[in-house]
Design an enzyme around this catalytic site. Structure first.
Site, PDB file in Angstrom:
ATOM      1  N   TYR A  88       2.610  39.722 -45.311  1.00  0.00           N
ATOM      2  CA  TYR A  88       1.331  40.079 -44.184  1.00  0.00           C
ATOM      3  C   TYR A  88       0.465  39.032 -44.285  1.00  0.00           C
ATOM      4  O   TYR A  88      -0.080  39.536 -46.090  1.00  0.00           O
ATOM      5  CB  TYR A  88       0.483  41.394 -43.659  1.00  0.00           C
ATOM      6  CG  TYR A  88       1.300  41.931 -43.176  1.00  0.00           C
ATOM      7  CD1 TYR A  88       2.629  41.739 -42.352  1.00  0.00           C
ATOM      8  CD2 TYR A  88       1.254  43.655 -42.613  1.00  0.00           C
ATOM      9  CE1 TYR A  88       3.284  42.768 -41.543  1.00  0.00           C
ATOM     10  CE2 TYR A  88       1.389  44.621 -41.986  1.00  0.00           C
ATOM     11  CZ  TYR A  88       2.709  43.943 -41.441  1.00  0.00           C
ATOM     12  OH  TYR A  88       3.433  44.811 -40.258  1.00  0.00           O
TER      13      TYR A  88
ATOM     14  N   TRP B 277       6.033  50.737 -34.774  1.00  0.00           N
ATOM     15  CA  TRP B 277       5.333  49.618 -34.428  1.00  0.00           C
ATOM     16  C   TRP B 277       4.477  48.877 -33.317  1.00  0.00           C
ATOM     17  O   TRP B 277       5.672  49.344 -32.139  1.00  0.00           O
ATOM     18  CB  TRP B 277       5.380  48.600 -35.097  1.00  0.00           C
ATOM     19  CG  TRP B 277       6.548  47.704 -35.315  1.00  0.00           C
ATOM     20  CD1 TRP B 277       7.711  48.192 -36.368  1.00  0.00           C
ATOM     21  CD2 TRP B 277       7.245  46.612 -34.658  1.00  0.00           C
ATOM     22  NE1 TRP B 277       8.603  47.617 -35.573  1.00  0.00           N
ATOM     23  CE2 TRP B 277       8.419  45.902 -35.094  1.00  0.00           C
ATOM     24  CE3 TRP B 277       6.529  46.098 -34.230  1.00  0.00           C
ATOM     25  CZ2 TRP B 277       9.222  45.073 -34.167  1.00  0.00           C
ATOM     26  CZ3 TRP B 277       7.367  44.221 -33.269  1.00  0.00           C
ATOM     27  CH2 TRP B 277       8.057  44.313 -34.085  1.00  0.00           C
ATOM     28  N   SER B 278       3.672  47.613 -32.764  1.00  0.00           N
ATOM     29  CA  SER B 278       3.273  46.915 -31.708  1.00  0.00           C
ATOM     30  C   SER B 278       3.101  48.329 -30.689  1.00  0.00           C
ATOM     31  O   SER B 278       3.916  48.307 -29.091  1.00  0.00           O
ATOM     32  CB  SER B 278       4.203  45.735 -31.056  1.00  0.00           C
ATOM     33  OG  SER B 278       3.684  44.992 -32.133  1.00  0.00           O
TER      34      SER B 278
ATOM     35  N   LEU C 292       0.864  48.592 -28.574  1.00  0.00           N
ATOM     36  CA  LEU C 292       0.622  47.853 -27.100  1.00  0.00           C
ATOM     37  C   LEU C 292       1.269  46.140 -26.686  1.00  0.00           C
ATOM     38  O   LEU C 292       0.552  46.226 -26.164  1.00  0.00           O
ATOM     39  CB  LEU C 292      -1.016  47.573 -27.246  1.00  0.00           C
ATOM     40  CG  LEU C 292      -2.021  48.439 -27.929  1.00  0.00           C
ATOM     41  CD1 LEU C 292      -2.967  48.392 -28.018  1.00  0.00           C
ATOM     42  CD2 LEU C 292      -1.612  49.714 -26.241  1.00  0.00           C
ATOM     43  N   ALA C 293       2.811  46.631 -27.373  1.00  0.00           N
ATOM     44  CA  ALA C 293       3.618  46.023 -27.075  1.00  0.00           C
ATOM     45  C   ALA C 293       3.123  44.264 -27.338  1.00  0.00           C
ATOM     46  O   ALA C 293       2.098  42.883 -26.874  1.00  0.00           O
ATOM     47  CB  ALA C 293       3.493  44.933 -25.701  1.00  0.00           C
TER      48      ALA C 293
ATOM     49  N   ARG D 247      -4.667  37.676 -29.808  1.00  0.00           N
ATOM     50  CA  ARG D 247      -3.727  37.272 -29.710  1.00  0.00           C
ATOM     51  C   ARG D 247      -2.721  36.035 -29.909  1.00  0.00           C
ATOM     52  O   ARG D 247      -2.111  35.362 -30.690  1.00  0.00           O
ATOM     53  CB  ARG D 247      -2.966  38.328 -30.720  1.00  0.00           C
ATOM     54  CG  ARG D 247      -1.760  38.064 -31.740  1.00  0.00           C
ATOM     55  CD  ARG D 247      -0.466  39.489 -31.711  1.00  0.00           C
ATOM     56  NE  ARG D 247      -1.905  40.471 -32.486  1.00  0.00           N
ATOM     57  CZ  ARG D 247      -0.785  41.771 -32.681  1.00  0.00           C
ATOM     58  NH1 ARG D 247       0.125  42.077 -33.126  1.00  0.00           N
ATOM     59  NH2 ARG D 247      -2.233  42.494 -33.300  1.00  0.00           N
TER      60      ARG D 247
ATOM     61  N   GLU E 261     -12.077  52.459 -29.314  1.00  0.00           N
ATOM     62  CA  GLU E 261     -11.695  52.812 -28.063  1.00  0.00           C
ATOM     63  C   GLU E 261      -9.964  53.180 -27.527  1.00  0.00           C
ATOM     64  O   GLU E 261      -9.315  54.235 -27.584  1.00  0.00           O
ATOM     65  CB  GLU E 261     -11.532  51.699 -26.868  1.00  0.00           C
ATOM     66  CG  GLU E 261     -10.876  51.343 -25.677  1.00  0.00           C
ATOM     67  CD  GLU E 261     -10.597  50.131 -24.672  1.00  0.00           C
ATOM     68  OE1 GLU E 261     -10.840  49.479 -24.942  1.00  0.00           O
ATOM     69  OE2 GLU E 261      -9.756  50.453 -23.976  1.00  0.00           O
TER      70      GLU E 261
HETATM   71  P1  NDP Z   1      -0.243  46.538 -30.664  1.00  0.00           P
HETATM   72  O1  NDP Z   1       0.891  46.018 -29.653  1.00  0.00           O
HETATM   73  O2  NDP Z   1      -0.646  47.898 -30.856  1.00  0.00           O
HETATM   74  O3  NDP Z   1      -1.231  44.893 -30.986  1.00  0.00           O
HETATM   75  C1  NDP Z   1      -2.448  45.249 -31.471  1.00  0.00           C
HETATM   76  C2  NDP Z   1      -3.307  43.811 -31.392  1.00  0.00           C
HETATM   77  O4  NDP Z   1      -3.630  44.257 -29.294  1.00  0.00           O
HETATM   78  C3  NDP Z   1      -4.603  43.778 -31.532  1.00  0.00           C
HETATM   79  O5  NDP Z   1      -4.901  43.345 -32.910  1.00  0.00           O
HETATM   80  C4  NDP Z   1      -5.818  43.107 -30.752  1.00  0.00           C
HETATM   81  O6  NDP Z   1      -5.373  41.805 -30.015  1.00  0.00           O
HETATM   82  C5  NDP Z   1      -5.031  43.775 -28.499  1.00  0.00           C
HETATM   83  N1  NDP Z   1      -5.446  44.909 -28.101  1.00  0.00           N
HETATM   84  C6  NDP Z   1      -5.516  46.274 -29.308  1.00  0.00           C
HETATM   85  N2  NDP Z   1      -6.635  47.266 -29.346  1.00  0.00           N
HETATM   86  C7  NDP Z   1      -7.227  46.619 -27.851  1.00  0.00           C
HETATM   87  C8  NDP Z   1      -7.958  47.117 -26.828  1.00  0.00           C
HETATM   88  N3  NDP Z   1      -8.613  47.767 -26.772  1.00  0.00           N
HETATM   89  N4  NDP Z   1      -8.555  45.953 -26.384  1.00  0.00           N
HETATM   90  C9  NDP Z   1      -8.285  45.143 -25.592  1.00  0.00           C
HETATM   91  N5  NDP Z   1      -7.183  43.916 -26.783  1.00  0.00           N
HETATM   92  C10 NDP Z   1      -6.653  45.447 -28.026  1.00  0.00           C
HETATM   93  O7  NDP Z   1       0.116  47.078 -32.598  1.00  0.00           O
HETATM   94  P2  NDP Z   1       0.840  44.913 -33.544  1.00  0.00           P
HETATM   95  O8  NDP Z   1       0.811  44.673 -33.279  1.00  0.00           O
HETATM   96  O9  NDP Z   1      -1.092  44.402 -34.047  1.00  0.00           O
HETATM   97  O10 NDP Z   1       1.106  46.844 -34.384  1.00  0.00           O
HETATM   98  C11 NDP Z   1       0.072  47.842 -35.439  1.00  0.00           C
HETATM   99  C12 NDP Z   1       0.672  47.100 -36.749  1.00  0.00           C
HETATM  100  O11 NDP Z   1       2.178  48.075 -37.258  1.00  0.00           O
HETATM  101  C13 NDP Z   1       0.236  45.926 -37.334  1.00  0.00           C
HETATM  102  O12 NDP Z   1      -0.840  46.368 -38.094  1.00  0.00           O
HETATM  103  C14 NDP Z   1       1.400  46.658 -38.711  1.00  0.00           C
HETATM  104  O13 NDP Z   1       0.965  47.340 -39.434  1.00  0.00           O
HETATM  105  C15 NDP Z   1       2.805  47.502 -37.538  1.00  0.00           C
HETATM  106  N6  NDP Z   1       3.085  46.790 -37.933  1.00  0.00           N
HETATM  107  C16 NDP Z   1       5.518  46.645 -38.033  1.00  0.00           C
HETATM  108  C17 NDP Z   1       6.075  45.782 -37.961  1.00  0.00           C
HETATM  109  C18 NDP Z   1       7.451  45.893 -38.214  1.00  0.00           C
HETATM  110  O14 NDP Z   1       8.387  44.891 -38.201  1.00  0.00           O
HETATM  111  N7  NDP Z   1       7.604  46.973 -39.261  1.00  0.00           N
HETATM  112  C19 NDP Z   1       6.289  44.824 -37.151  1.00  0.00           C
HETATM  113  C20 NDP Z   1       4.376  44.565 -36.205  1.00  0.00           C
HETATM  114  C21 NDP Z   1       3.565  44.614 -36.487  1.00  0.00           C
HETATM  115  P3  NDP Z   1      -6.512  40.590 -30.496  1.00  0.00           P
HETATM  116  O15 NDP Z   1      -7.817  41.019 -30.338  1.00  0.00           O
HETATM  117  O16 NDP Z   1      -6.117  39.569 -30.897  1.00  0.00           O
HETATM  118  O17 NDP Z   1      -5.913  39.840 -28.987  1.00  0.00           O
END
Ligand code: NDP
Length: 319
Positions: A56, A211-212, A214-215, A232, A297
């Site tokens: 990361y 993970w992800s 919220l996609a 993002r 939130e």
């Molecule tokens: P999500 O799918 O939940 O996406 C999170 C993103 O969505 C935020 O960074 C923000 O992005 C947006 N968001 C979140 N909450 C809100 C809200 N309430 N209102 C508006 N926008 C919002 O999770 P991630 O994809 O970030 O994954 C979570 C964790 O999982 C990662 O941090 C990592 O630790 C892990 N992961 C592991 C992987 C693996 O291969 N093992 C791969 C991917 C993730 P923005 O504001 O920039 O739009």
């Protein structure tokens, strides 16, 4: 609502059902001060697990988390930190896309330095590596746990067969077994967690740190009218996410889910996170946030859990 804790599969360690990860965000969108603010907000809400990986931000995400932890000064026993290895930080043949023994043992030391910790709690093989025997990788991970540099080891996005093979070889030699898998899981991505891994939860007591949820933000509803500034999908280097985040069929489903969230008097991200947590085979839902307001939130998502009745779940299934 109070935080809930679940065992990591059949292991004795308990993880908060909601946890916080640093992919994309730490270093790129979130500096040390904001990271500390977010982590503190999560910790106060009962979050005990913070997810990271060597790759990361090319190691800088671990540095940011390490500096934030130093600032926060929490008691080490009160929280869990993870890291993951596979892609590596350098381009030489033995350092990229590999789970060979040399690389894993060296990687562990590098991560601990960047995090400023004596040990991590969870360490993952971030992807499978077809060029290294599973036996070699499993033995190296066992050695990492034996050395006290990690408490539990697991894998991320391995097939059910690969996980089972790693578990079997550890069982055969009495090594520490893989405890958990870190798969993608959300309303749009369900196959592995619900079908492929189904028997592993019972058979080997597999835990999941998903993970992800919220996609990548699709399930917040923020992409309904295109790509908002500062999101993002607008970030340099994340253009590959655009197709999924602006896909018409996806957005139509998101809009229907939004109506259910409204009826339940919660936000769409809260509904989508609660839906993940509703699955008992999910040990923890790793959330991502680029701003502390998003996190605040999202931390309320557990309040939605009791509202996910059989009837509501059926309607979501329909969508
Ligand atoms: P999500 O799918 O939940 O996406 C999170 C993103 O969505 C935020 O960074 C923000 O992005 C947006 N968001 C979140 N909450 C809100 C809200 N309430 N209102 C508006 N926008 C919002 O999770 P991630 O994809 O970030 O994954 C979570 C964790 O999982 C990662 O941090 C990592 O630790 C892990 N992961 C592991 C992987 C693996 O291969 N093992 C791969 C991917 C993730 P923005 O504001 O920039 O739009």
């Amino acid at each position: 609502m109070d935080m809930q804790y679940r065992r990591l599969g059949k292991a004795g360690i308990k993880v908060s059902v909601l946890s916080l990860g640093s992919w994309v965000t730490f270093h790129n969108q979130v500096n040390v001060d904001s990271a500390a603010e977010m982590m503190q907000a999560a910790y106060e809400a009962g979050v005990n697990f913070f997810d990271n990986a060597e790759v990361y931000a090319g190691g800088k995400s671990e540095q940011v988390m390490g500096e934030a932890l130093k600032k926060l000064g929490w008691r080490r026993s009160s929280f869990l930190v993870s890291t993951k290895f596979y892609w590596g930080l350098n381009d030489k043949p033995n350092e990229r896309n590999t789970l060979n023994r040399k690389r894993l043992l060296e990687a562990m030391d590098g991560s601990l330095l960047r995090l400023g910790l004596d040990y991590v709690d969870l360490v993952f093989c971030h992807r499978p590596d077809a060029d290294t025997p599973i036996e070699e990788t499993a033995h190296a991970m066992h050695n990492i746990v034996e050395s006290g540099k990690a408490m539990y080891w697991g894998v991320s996005e391995w097939s059910a067969d690969e996980i089972r093979a790693a578990w079997d070889v550890c069982h055969k030699y009495g090594w520490h077994k893989p405890t958990m898998e870190q798969p993608e899981y959300n309303l749009f991505h369900r196959e592995r967690v619900e079908k492929e891994y189904a028997r592993l939860y019972e058979d080997i007591g597999l835990g999941t740190t998903i993970w992800s949820p919220l996609a990548s933000g699709l399930l917040t509803g923020k992409y309904q009218k295109g790509i908002p500034q500062g999101s993002r999908a607008a970030l340099k280097g994340y253009g590959w996410l655009k197709d999924d985040l602006t896909n018409k069929d996806n957005l139509a489903r998101v809009s229907k889910l939004g109506k259910i969230a409204k009826e339940l008097e919660c936000s769409l991200p809260q509904l989508a996170l609660a839906w993940c947590a509703k699955n008992p085979n999910v040990s923890t839902v790793i959330m991502g946030a680029s701003r502390v307001e998003q996190l605040r939130e999202n931390l309320k998502a557990l309040e939605v859990l009791p509202k996910l009745t059989e009837d509501v779940m059926k309607r979501i299934e329909g969508i």
